[in-house]
Write a protein that holds these residues in place. Structure first.
Motif, PDB file in Angstrom:
ATOM      1  N   MET B   1       1.325   6.343   1.835  1.00  0.00           N
ATOM      2  CA  MET B   1       0.447   7.445   1.917  1.00  0.00           C
ATOM      3  C   MET B   1      -0.683   6.763   2.683  1.00  0.00           C
ATOM      4  O   MET B   1      -1.036   5.919   3.420  1.00  0.00           O
ATOM      5  N   GLN B   2      -0.925   7.360   4.176  1.00  0.00           N
ATOM      6  CA  GLN B   2      -2.333   7.330   5.248  1.00  0.00           C
ATOM      7  C   GLN B   2      -4.295   7.669   4.094  1.00  0.00           C
ATOM      8  O   GLN B   2      -4.410   8.698   3.512  1.00  0.00           O
ATOM      9  N   LEU B   3      -4.193   6.316   3.744  1.00  0.00           N
ATOM     10  CA  LEU B   3      -5.954   6.157   3.424  1.00  0.00           C
ATOM     11  C   LEU B   3      -6.857   6.213   4.263  1.00  0.00           C
ATOM     12  O   LEU B   3      -6.691   6.894   5.784  1.00  0.00           O
ATOM     13  N   LYS B   4      -8.225   7.487   3.319  1.00  0.00           N
ATOM     14  CA  LYS B   4      -8.686   7.779   4.274  1.00  0.00           C
ATOM     15  C   LYS B   4      -9.552   5.915   5.062  1.00  0.00           C
ATOM     16  O   LYS B   4      -9.504   5.240   4.249  1.00  0.00           O
ATOM     17  N   PRO B   5     -10.322   6.831   6.262  1.00  0.00           N
ATOM     18  CA  PRO B   5     -11.297   5.252   6.954  1.00  0.00           C
ATOM     19  C   PRO B   5     -12.202   5.330   5.941  1.00  0.00           C
ATOM     20  O   PRO B   5     -12.765   3.416   6.154  1.00  0.00           O
ATOM     21  N   GLU B   6     -13.078   5.759   5.484  1.00  0.00           N
ATOM     22  CA  GLU B   6     -13.719   5.237   4.856  1.00  0.00           C
ATOM     23  C   GLU B   6     -13.389   3.606   3.129  1.00  0.00           C
ATOM     24  O   GLU B   6     -14.004   2.898   3.113  1.00  0.00           O
ATOM     25  N   VAL B   7     -12.220   4.809   3.427  1.00  0.00           N
ATOM     26  CA  VAL B   7     -11.601   3.367   2.205  1.00  0.00           C
ATOM     27  C   VAL B   7     -11.078   2.153   2.609  1.00  0.00           C
ATOM     28  O   VAL B   7     -11.731   1.082   1.832  1.00  0.00           O
ATOM     29  N   THR B   8     -10.436   1.876   3.535  1.00  0.00           N
ATOM     30  CA  THR B   8     -10.214   0.855   4.025  1.00  0.00           C
ATOM     31  C   THR B   8     -11.352   0.118   4.987  1.00  0.00           C
ATOM     32  O   THR B   8     -11.264  -0.540   4.784  1.00  0.00           O
ATOM     33  N   SER B   9     -12.577   0.477   4.698  1.00  0.00           N
ATOM     34  CA  SER B   9     -13.721   0.221   5.234  1.00  0.00           C
ATOM     35  C   SER B   9     -14.448  -0.635   4.237  1.00  0.00           C
ATOM     36  O   SER B   9     -14.513  -1.923   4.059  1.00  0.00           O
ATOM     37  N   LEU B  10     -14.442   0.186   3.287  1.00  0.00           N
ATOM     38  CA  LEU B  10     -14.827  -0.400   2.621  1.00  0.00           C
ATOM     39  C   LEU B  10     -13.817  -1.494   1.609  1.00  0.00           C
ATOM     40  O   LEU B  10     -15.078  -1.961   0.986  1.00  0.00           O
ATOM     41  N   GLU B  11     -12.337  -1.207   1.264  1.00  0.00           N
ATOM     42  CA  GLU B  11     -11.932  -1.955   0.831  1.00  0.00           C
ATOM     43  C   GLU B  11     -12.596  -4.119   1.711  1.00  0.00           C
ATOM     44  O   GLU B  11     -12.683  -4.257   0.870  1.00  0.00           O
ATOM     45  N   LEU B  12     -12.431  -3.447   3.142  1.00  0.00           N
ATOM     46  CA  LEU B  12     -13.031  -5.109   3.845  1.00  0.00           C
ATOM     47  C   LEU B  12     -14.130  -5.581   3.356  1.00  0.00           C
ATOM     48  O   LEU B  12     -14.614  -6.550   2.562  1.00  0.00           O
ATOM     49  N   GLU B  13     -15.254  -4.675   3.114  1.00  0.00           N
ATOM     50  CA  GLU B  13     -16.298  -4.911   2.577  1.00  0.00           C
ATOM     51  C   GLU B  13     -15.938  -5.412   1.062  1.00  0.00           C
ATOM     52  O   GLU B  13     -17.006  -6.560   0.863  1.00  0.00           O
ATOM     53  N   LEU B  14     -15.473  -5.014   0.233  1.00  0.00           N
ATOM     54  CA  LEU B  14     -15.494  -5.476  -1.278  1.00  0.00           C
ATOM     55  C   LEU B  14     -14.575  -6.698  -0.820  1.00  0.00           C
ATOM     56  O   LEU B  14     -15.376  -7.454  -1.906  1.00  0.00           O
ATOM     57  N   LYS B  15     -14.035  -6.838   0.157  1.00  0.00           N
ATOM     58  CA  LYS B  15     -12.705  -8.341  -0.055  1.00  0.00           C
ATOM     59  C   LYS B  15     -14.038  -9.640   0.014  1.00  0.00           C
ATOM     60  O   LYS B  15     -14.329 -10.224   0.109  1.00  0.00           O
TER      61      LYS B  15
END
Lengths: 225, 94
Positions: B1-15
């Motif tokens: 499943m391809q995630l939206k770009p804003e999801v992956t950048s937010l994921e990195l921010e959350l990490k």
């Protein structure tokens, strides 16, 4: 004069001029909850004999005050308090964490007795040995000058220290005798009892004297062959 | 499943946010899998971390968590769920 004695089974310490860094024996998940001073105190006690099954005594005049300060600052700014900081904002928090990490169920006591916190911590440790001679005791003492706005309340002589002692009635280790009586030199109290005791240990001295405002303490070492 | 770009950048921010705020000094963002459990197993966070995280999310993203329901537990289960939850809250506001 009162007299008491114990076997010094082991000891560890930290001061800012320590050249030897403690190894990171304390697990990261535990270490992160503790202030820099608290880390040094935990490290000093971590590998002492019997830390896992000794009665634990903590003595500190101010405790981990840098944590208290950030809570007070948050409250003053009307921002949210850190739950992690809040849960550990009690005087016995550090030995609580130590006892959990070591699975130690023997119970513990936390003492604050002003400038004489170290000596009264040591007295409490000896009293525990008297009460239960078969149960070893680990004393952890730490202090540092008060930070930030509270620094105006510091004694000018307060210096950072963490020291941990393993005490028992039997076993290997020097026999240390303690004599204490009402202070005869109240006008010239020692700057720090814990540093005095540390000098007694690191210098391998046979005798040490530390004069408090109320009580003066003499330590004598009897090397055991 | 391809995630939206804003999801992956937010994921990195959350990490980064979690490592910083919960003082996980020996862990890097790359070591956190977005789908691994944050609590208990996986990253090994505990209930105090959950409270701390709640406070941090409120400060950073303005998210209020009133009570811990089963739904909230799902939102906090891993980084990916947390990122989706924050984005869904943003969409509701805008």
């Amino acid at each position: 004069m009162k007299t008491a004695s114990f076997r010094l089974r082991g000891w560890g310490y930290w001061t800012p001029d320590c050249v030897v860094e403690h190894t990171n024996a304390v697990p990261a998940l535990l270490r992160r909850r503790v202030t820099p001073l608290g880390r040094q105190a935990l490290s000093s006690a971590w590998e002492l004999p019997e830390t896992a099954n000794a009665r634990l005594i903590l003595s500190s005049r101010h405790g981990e005050f840098s944590r208290t300060l950030s809570l007070l600052e948050a409250a003053a700014n009307r921002s949210d308090l850190s739950p992690a900081d809040f849960t550990l904002s009690v005087h016995n928090a550090l030995i609580g964490l130590l006892s959990i990490a070591h699975g130690n169920h023997k119970g513990h006591t936390a003492i604050a007795a002003g400038q004489e916190s170290f000596c009264y911590g040591l007295l409490e440790a000896i009293a525990c040995l008297k009460e239960n001679p078969d149960e070893p005791v680990v004393l952890i003492h730490f202090d540092e000058p008060l930070p930030g706005a509270f620094s105006q309340f510091n004694d000018p002589t307060e210096q950072p220290i963490a020291i941990a002692l393993a005490l028992a009635t039997t076993g290997e280790g020097d026999l240390i005798q303690i004599d204490f009586e009402a202070s005869q030199h109240k006008d010239k109290p020692s700057t720090s009892h814990s540093h005095d005791f540390l000098n007694f240990l690191t210098g391998n001295l046979t005798e040490g004297l530390s004069v408090g405002v109320n009580v003066q303490w003499r330590w004598t070492r009897h090397a055991v062959a | 499943m391809q995630l939206k770009p804003e999801v992956t950048s937010l994921e990195l921010e959350l990490k980064h946010l979690i490592i910083d705020a919960l003082k996980l000094e020996d862990i890097s963002p790359e070591q956190i899998d977005s789908t691994e459990p944050l609590f208990g197993e996986g990253l090994g966070l505990d209930s105090i971390d959950a409270l701390e995280l709640g406070v941090i999310l409120r400060k950073r993203y303005g998210i209020k968590i009133a009570t811990v329901t089963d739904e909230v537990k799902v939102h906090f289960a891993n980084i990916q769920n947390l990122a989706r939850f924050i984005l869904s809250q943003r969409e509701q506001v805008s």
